[in-house]
Design a protein around this motif. Structure first.
Motif, PDB file in Angstrom:
ATOM      1  N   LEU A 149       0.922  -1.171   0.011  1.00 24.63           N
ATOM      2  CA  LEU A 149       0.043  -0.081  -0.098  1.00 24.63           C
ATOM      3  C   LEU A 149       0.842   1.280  -0.073  1.00 24.63           C
ATOM      4  CD1 LEU A 149      -2.602  -1.304   2.652  1.00 24.63           C
ATOM      5  CD2 LEU A 149      -3.276  -0.338   0.291  1.00 24.63           C
ATOM      6  N   GLY A 150       0.268   2.234  -0.653  1.00 23.39           N
ATOM      7  CA  GLY A 150       1.055   3.584  -0.559  1.00 23.39           C
ATOM      8  C   GLY A 150       0.238   4.814  -0.328  1.00 23.39           C
ATOM      9  N   PRO A 151       0.629   5.972   0.053  1.00 19.53           N
ATOM     10  CA  PRO A 151      -0.340   6.952   0.571  1.00 19.53           C
ATOM     11  C   PRO A 151      -1.360   7.284  -0.451  1.00 19.53           C
ATOM     12  CG  PRO A 151       1.902   7.502   0.897  1.00 19.53           C
ATOM     13  CD  PRO A 151       1.919   6.092   0.215  1.00 19.53           C
ATOM     14  N   GLU A 152      -1.162   6.955  -1.712  1.00 19.88           N
ATOM     15  CA  GLU A 152      -2.123   7.267  -2.765  1.00 19.88           C
ATOM     16  C   GLU A 152      -3.344   6.339  -2.800  1.00 19.88           C
ATOM     17  OE1 GLU A 152       0.766   6.067  -2.999  1.00 19.88           O
ATOM     18  OE2 GLU A 152       0.635   4.241  -4.357  1.00 19.88           O
ATOM     19  N   ASP A 153      -3.262   5.228  -1.942  1.00 27.08           N
ATOM     20  CA  ASP A 153      -4.485   4.182  -1.689  1.00 27.08           C
ATOM     21  C   ASP A 153      -5.180   4.866  -0.637  1.00 27.08           C
ATOM     22  OD1 ASP A 153      -1.935   1.686  -2.258  1.00 27.08           O
ATOM     23  OD2 ASP A 153      -3.444   2.317  -3.724  1.00 27.08           O
ATOM     24  N   THR A 154      -4.751   5.706   0.094  1.00 25.99           N
ATOM     25  CA  THR A 154      -5.809   6.342   1.240  1.00 25.99           C
ATOM     26  C   THR A 154      -7.162   6.782   0.557  1.00 25.99           C
ATOM     27  OG1 THR A 154      -4.012   7.129   2.609  1.00 25.99           O
ATOM     28  CG2 THR A 154      -6.032   8.243   2.796  1.00 25.99           C
ATOM     29  N   ALA A 155      -8.075   6.261   1.237  1.00 29.16           N
ATOM     30  CA  ALA A 155      -9.570   6.457   0.633  1.00 29.16           C
ATOM     31  C   ALA A 155     -10.520   5.669   1.721  1.00 29.16           C
ATOM     32  CB  ALA A 155      -9.664   5.964  -0.720  1.00 29.16           C
ATOM     33  N   VAL A 156     -11.575   6.177   1.588  1.00 31.57           N
ATOM     34  CA  VAL A 156     -12.730   5.388   1.916  1.00 31.57           C
ATOM     35  C   VAL A 156     -13.017   4.438   0.812  1.00 31.57           C
ATOM     36  CG1 VAL A 156     -14.983   5.223   2.908  1.00 31.57           C
ATOM     37  CG2 VAL A 156     -13.696   7.101   3.391  1.00 31.57           C
ATOM     38  N   TYR A 157     -13.217   3.094   1.317  1.00 29.24           N
ATOM     39  CA  TYR A 157     -13.267   1.988   0.141  1.00 29.24           C
ATOM     40  C   TYR A 157     -14.875   1.589   0.508  1.00 29.24           C
ATOM     41  CZ  TYR A 157      -8.418   1.633  -1.116  1.00 29.24           C
ATOM     42  OH  TYR A 157      -7.397   2.110  -1.830  1.00 29.24           O
ATOM     43  N   TYR A 158     -15.350   1.149  -0.579  1.00 30.05           N
ATOM     44  CA  TYR A 158     -16.836   0.753  -0.540  1.00 30.05           C
ATOM     45  C   TYR A 158     -17.099  -0.577  -1.351  1.00 30.05           C
ATOM     46  CZ  TYR A 158     -17.861   5.665   0.587  1.00 30.05           C
ATOM     47  OH  TYR A 158     -17.776   6.761   1.311  1.00 30.05           O
ATOM     48  N   CYS A 159     -18.239  -1.356  -0.802  1.00 27.64           N
ATOM     49  CA  CYS A 159     -18.781  -2.376  -1.456  1.00 27.64           C
ATOM     50  C   CYS A 159     -19.754  -2.203  -2.125  1.00 27.64           C
ATOM     51  CB  CYS A 159     -19.092  -3.350  -0.470  1.00 27.64           C
ATOM     52  SG  CYS A 159     -19.714  -4.761  -1.020  1.00 27.64           S
ATOM     53  N   ASN A 160     -19.962  -2.556  -3.500  1.00 28.78           N
ATOM     54  CA  ASN A 160     -21.048  -2.166  -4.513  1.00 28.78           C
ATOM     55  C   ASN A 160     -21.657  -3.579  -5.003  1.00 28.78           C
ATOM     56  OD1 ASN A 160     -21.264  -1.767  -7.336  1.00 28.78           O
ATOM     57  ND2 ASN A 160     -22.168  -0.228  -6.341  1.00 28.78           N
ATOM     58  N   THR A 161     -22.727  -3.431  -5.192  1.00 34.73           N
ATOM     59  CA  THR A 161     -23.276  -4.315  -6.344  1.00 34.73           C
ATOM     60  C   THR A 161     -24.669  -3.847  -6.961  1.00 34.73           C
ATOM     61  OG1 THR A 161     -24.048  -6.968  -6.386  1.00 34.73           O
ATOM     62  CG2 THR A 161     -24.913  -5.481  -4.405  1.00 34.73           C
ATOM     63  N   TYR A 162     -25.090  -4.500  -8.126  1.00 36.70           N
ATOM     64  CA  TYR A 162     -26.290  -4.328  -8.648  1.00 36.70           C
ATOM     65  C   TYR A 162     -27.240  -5.497  -8.382  1.00 36.70           C
ATOM     66  CZ  TYR A 162     -29.752  -2.376 -11.744  1.00 36.70           C
ATOM     67  OH  TYR A 162     -30.763  -1.576 -12.362  1.00 36.70           O
ATOM     68  N   TRP A 163     -28.082  -5.238  -7.481  1.00 38.78           N
ATOM     69  CA  TRP A 163     -29.246  -6.252  -7.195  1.00 38.78           C
ATOM     70  C   TRP A 163     -30.559  -5.616  -7.110  1.00 38.78           C
ATOM     71  CZ3 TRP A 163     -29.076 -11.415  -7.364  1.00 38.78           C
ATOM     72  CH2 TRP A 163     -30.145 -12.107  -6.874  1.00 38.78           C
ATOM     73  N   ARG A 164     -31.347  -5.497  -7.960  1.00 37.56           N
ATOM     74  CA  ARG A 164     -32.658  -4.779  -8.122  1.00 37.56           C
ATOM     75  C   ARG A 164     -32.266  -3.240  -7.825  1.00 37.56           C
ATOM     76  NH1 ARG A 164     -35.163  -9.235  -4.667  1.00 37.56           N
ATOM     77  NH2 ARG A 164     -35.848 -10.752  -6.354  1.00 37.56           N
ATOM     78  N   GLY A 165     -31.221  -3.046  -8.381  1.00 38.23           N
ATOM     79  CA  GLY A 165     -30.960  -1.298  -8.228  1.00 38.23           C
ATOM     80  C   GLY A 165     -29.447  -1.448  -7.677  1.00 38.23           C
ATOM     81  N   GLU A 166     -28.998  -0.344  -7.987  1.00 40.49           N
ATOM     82  CA  GLU A 166     -27.489  -0.305  -7.088  1.00 40.49           C
ATOM     83  C   GLU A 166     -27.315  -0.144  -5.712  1.00 40.49           C
ATOM     84  OE1 GLU A 166     -24.898   2.921  -8.972  1.00 40.49           O
ATOM     85  OE2 GLU A 166     -23.251   1.477  -8.944  1.00 40.49           O
ATOM     86  N   LYS A 167     -26.606  -0.764  -5.260  1.00 40.82           N
ATOM     87  CA  LYS A 167     -26.402  -1.019  -3.717  1.00 40.82           C
ATOM     88  C   LYS A 167     -25.023  -0.760  -3.238  1.00 40.82           C
ATOM     89  CE  LYS A 167     -30.695  -2.617  -3.793  1.00 40.82           C
ATOM     90  NZ  LYS A 167     -31.913  -1.647  -3.637  1.00 40.82           N
ATOM     91  N   TRP A 168     -24.985   0.032  -2.220  1.00 41.10           N
ATOM     92  CA  TRP A 168     -23.747   0.563  -1.486  1.00 41.10           C
ATOM     93  C   TRP A 168     -23.545   0.106   0.008  1.00 41.10           C
ATOM     94  CZ3 TRP A 168     -19.808   2.297  -4.728  1.00 41.10           C
ATOM     95  CH2 TRP A 168     -20.322   2.674  -5.924  1.00 41.10           C
ATOM     96  N   GLY A 169     -22.513  -0.242   0.418  1.00 40.49           N
ATOM     97  CA  GLY A 169     -22.280  -0.374   1.817  1.00 40.49           C
ATOM     98  C   GLY A 169     -21.743   1.193   2.333  1.00 40.49           C
ATOM     99  N   ARG A 170     -21.508   1.359   3.608  1.00 40.34           N
ATOM    100  CA  ARG A 170     -21.243   2.517   4.177  1.00 40.34           C
ATOM    101  C   ARG A 170     -19.882   3.135   4.119  1.00 40.34           C
ATOM    102  NH1 ARG A 170     -24.534   3.352   9.961  1.00 40.34           N
ATOM    103  NH2 ARG A 170     -23.669   5.596   9.190  1.00 40.34           N
ATOM    104  N   GLY A 171     -18.938   1.947   3.739  1.00 43.95           N
ATOM    105  CA  GLY A 171     -17.443   2.141   3.554  1.00 43.95           C
ATOM    106  C   GLY A 171     -16.598   1.907   4.766  1.00 43.95           C
ATOM    107  N   THR A 172     -15.356   1.561   4.394  1.00 49.01           N
ATOM    108  CA  THR A 172     -14.591   1.646   5.669  1.00 49.01           C
ATOM    109  C   THR A 172     -13.161   2.388   5.218  1.00 49.01           C
ATOM    110  OG1 THR A 172     -13.164  -0.064   6.859  1.00 49.01           O
ATOM    111  CG2 THR A 172     -13.509  -0.766   4.408  1.00 49.01           C
ATOM    112  N   GLN A 173     -12.631   2.957   6.124  1.00 49.11           N
ATOM    113  CA  GLN A 173     -11.354   4.125   5.948  1.00 49.11           C
ATOM    114  C   GLN A 173     -10.220   3.288   5.767  1.00 49.11           C
ATOM    115  OE1 GLN A 173     -11.493   7.757   5.427  1.00 49.11           O
ATOM    116  NE2 GLN A 173      -9.308   7.172   4.846  1.00 49.11           N
TER     117      GLN A 173
END
Length: 114
Positions: free
Chosen positions: A85-109
């Motif tokens: 990992l590098g500093p450029e990877d710093t972000a909130v990471y989200y889980c996503n799928t398309y199941w009867r519409g696009e769905k997202w998690g709340r993210g993890t830092q």
């Protein structure tokens, strides 16, 4: 109702590793395409990696060779192993799928210090 929950984020020094998890419920996980996105401060959300129901994977160019996406259909869980990992990877990471519409998690830092 579809529910996605990320875990595994944290703070690491440059060169370190983390494994993110995304636990899914309310959907037929084993047939759902799954994605990891990330959003860095001041930047747009971007696709990091994808895995389809057959286990085929794709990656953004800047994470190829460092990140590995996988899934465990028996546990309704998707993973993202992140190495070198590098500093450029710093972000909130989200889980996503398309199941009867696009769905997202709340993210993890994820924070990577130089």
């Amino acid at each position: 109702q579809v529910y996605l929950m990320e875990s595994g984020g944290g703070s690491v020094p440059a060169g370190g590793s983390l494994r993110l998890s995304c636990s899914a419920s309310g959907m037929n996980f084993k047939i759902a395409p799954m994605n990891w996105y990330r959003q860095a401060p001041g930047k747009e959300r971007e696709l990091v990696a994808s895995i389809d129901s057959s286990g085929r994977t794709t990656y953004a160019e800047d994470v190829k060779g460092r990140f590995t996406i996988s899934r465990d259909n028996a546990r309704n869980t998707m993973f993202l192993r992140m190495d070198n990992l590098g500093p450029e990877d710093t972000a909130v990471y989200y889980c996503n799928t398309y199941w009867r519409g696009e769905k997202w998690g709340r993210g993890t830092q994820v924070t990577v210090s130089s």
